[in-house]
Design an enzyme around this catalytic site. Structure first.
Site, mmCIF file in Angstrom:
data_model
loop_
_atom_site.group_PDB
_atom_site.id
_atom_site.type_symbol
_atom_site.label_atom_id
_atom_site.label_comp_id
_atom_site.label_asym_id
_atom_site.label_seq_id
_atom_site.Cartn_x
_atom_site.Cartn_y
_atom_site.Cartn_z
ATOM 1 N N ARG A 1 11.267 4.086 3.132
ATOM 2 C CA ARG A 1 10.941 3.148 4.392
ATOM 3 C C ARG A 1 11.853 2.049 4.987
ATOM 4 O O ARG A 1 12.710 1.786 4.049
ATOM 5 C CB ARG A 1 9.976 1.655 4.112
ATOM 6 N N ARG B 1 0.646 -1.264 -0.016
ATOM 7 C CA ARG B 1 -0.070 -0.272 0.204
ATOM 8 C C ARG B 1 1.433 1.013 -0.113
ATOM 9 O O ARG B 1 0.575 2.272 -0.406
ATOM 10 C CB ARG B 1 -1.160 -0.264 1.302
ATOM 11 N N THR B 2 1.657 1.134 0.644
ATOM 12 C CA THR B 2 2.170 2.817 1.111
ATOM 13 C C THR B 2 3.088 2.912 -0.147
ATOM 14 O O THR B 2 2.847 4.485 -0.755
ATOM 15 C CB THR B 2 3.430 2.900 2.435
ATOM 16 N N LYS C 1 24.877 -3.673 -0.553
ATOM 17 C CA LYS C 1 26.556 -3.514 -0.756
ATOM 18 C C LYS C 1 27.529 -2.971 0.033
ATOM 19 O O LYS C 1 28.600 -2.580 -0.337
ATOM 20 C CB LYS C 1 27.375 -2.830 -2.338
ATOM 21 N N HIS D 1 4.817 5.598 11.806
ATOM 22 C CA HIS D 1 4.282 5.555 9.926
ATOM 23 C C HIS D 1 3.141 6.428 9.891
ATOM 24 O O HIS D 1 2.087 6.836 9.941
ATOM 25 C CB HIS D 1 3.349 4.706 10.073
HETATM 26 N N1 CP Z 1 -0.170 0.115 5.893
HETATM 27 C C1 CP Z 1 1.073 -0.269 5.329
HETATM 28 O O1 CP Z 1 1.642 0.529 5.180
HETATM 29 O O2 CP Z 1 1.067 -1.302 4.537
HETATM 30 P P1 CP Z 1 1.959 -1.853 3.440
HETATM 31 O O3 CP Z 1 2.742 -2.404 4.107
HETATM 32 O O4 CP Z 1 1.448 -2.674 2.612
HETATM 33 O O5 CP Z 1 2.476 -0.461 2.858
#
Ligand code: CP
Length: 310
Positions: free
Chosen positions: A101, A51-52, A80, A129
């Protein structure tokens, strides 16, 4: 340079403006088709995501911009031994904005300190998040019309669930919020959330084990997955993974206008039979994540331009 590391980086007024913009994007997407023409978003994902990452990419494509990036540490030069600091210095010359991320808490913050472009924390370890929180706030406000006066049940892995930590941080700034924290004793919220956020702000909250008992009083039920990847041993994970399963029977205990949210992905914690209940809003929530990320990209790029012009 304005970055987004935590939902607290925006004031309540700025959050309201961002959500107003996301609402306008939701209602009039055609007005934004060319808003980011000539701009590029880099998605640097050192940890798995559906999703993100894809909602960020969809957001930039919907704005008429371009995207580049990597979807795992293994497919980047991190494999590396390249540092996040070096990576962002390079990415700064390839893109105009970056969503990152990382499994290590604070890695996007380190990147932001070396970056020449806005960096968005797209999830750092078990810490924060913020864009999931923006999605959650926008979904609640858009569907309920307000973020005030709500009793919110947070259920599942409240220890490792970074979405929960970010959401609590953000919601305590609204009026008459009450939390019911539903978890096994081993997965309660960390003390820095209990003491430094809830107690410090005099927010009413209860820590309970029974989902059934909590159901009748909730306006929002925010379910979470037990975070297998953050457990130190598999045995503990297996013991706790099916602790809560939301099913039709439990939904019968809830208010008629309660809303079920989940950041997704789900594993077993919401039975698929709940998906057809009109109160199940988690797929709508994922869709709304695109609108709020479009609003965020626009806002941070405008701030970067103002910075450059000053
Ligand atoms: N909600 C969320 O962060 O989903 P993903 O891990 O798929 O990005």
């Amino acid at each position: 340079m304005r970055h987004l590391m935590s939902p607290m980086d925006f004031t309540v007024e700025e959050l309201d403006a961002l959500m107003d913009r996301a609402e306008d994007i939701k209602n009039h997407p055609e007005n934004y088709n060319h808003a980011c023409e000539g701009k590029t978003l880099a998605t640097c994902f050192y940890e798995p995501s559906t999703r993100t990452r894809l909602s960020f990419e969809a957001a930039m494509i919907n704005l008429g911009g371009d995207v580049l990036g990597f979807a795992s540490a293994d497919s980047s030069s991190a494999a590396k031994g390249e540092s996040v600091s070096d990576t962002i210095r390079v990415i700064s010359s390839y893109a105009d904005i970056c969503a990152m991320r990382h499994p290590k808490e604070g890695a996007p913050l380190v990147a932001s300190s070396r970056s020449k472009i806005p960096v968005i924390n797209a999830g750092d370890g078990g810490h924060q998040h913020p864009t999931q929180t923006l999605t959650d706030l926008f979904t609640i406000r858009s569907l309920r019309g307000t973020l005030d006066g709500l009793t919110i049940g947070l259920c599942g892995d409240l220890k490792f669930g970074r979405t929960v930590h970010s959401l609590i941080n953000a919601l305590v700034r609204y009026n008459n919020i009450k939390f019911i924290l539903i978890s096994p004793p081993e997965l309660r919220v960390p003390s820095y959330i209990r003491e430094d956020v809830l107690c410090k702000n005099n927010i009413p909250f209860e820590e309970v084990k029974s989902l059934e008992d909590a159901m009748p009083s909730l306006d929002i039920l925010y379910m979470t997955r037990v975070q297998r990847e953050r457990f130190f041993n598999e045995e503990d994970y297996l013991r706790m993974k099916d602790f809560y399963i939301l099913d039709k029977e439990k939904m019968e205990l809830a208010k008629k206008d309660m809303m079920v949210l989940h950041p997704l992905p789900r594993v077993n914690e919401i039975s698929v039979e709940v998906d057809d209940d009109p109160r199940a809003m988690y797929f709508t929530q994922a869709q709304y994540g695109v609108y709020i990320r479009m609003a965020l990209i626009l806002t941070l790029l405008e701030a970067a331009k103002e910075d450059k012009d000053a």
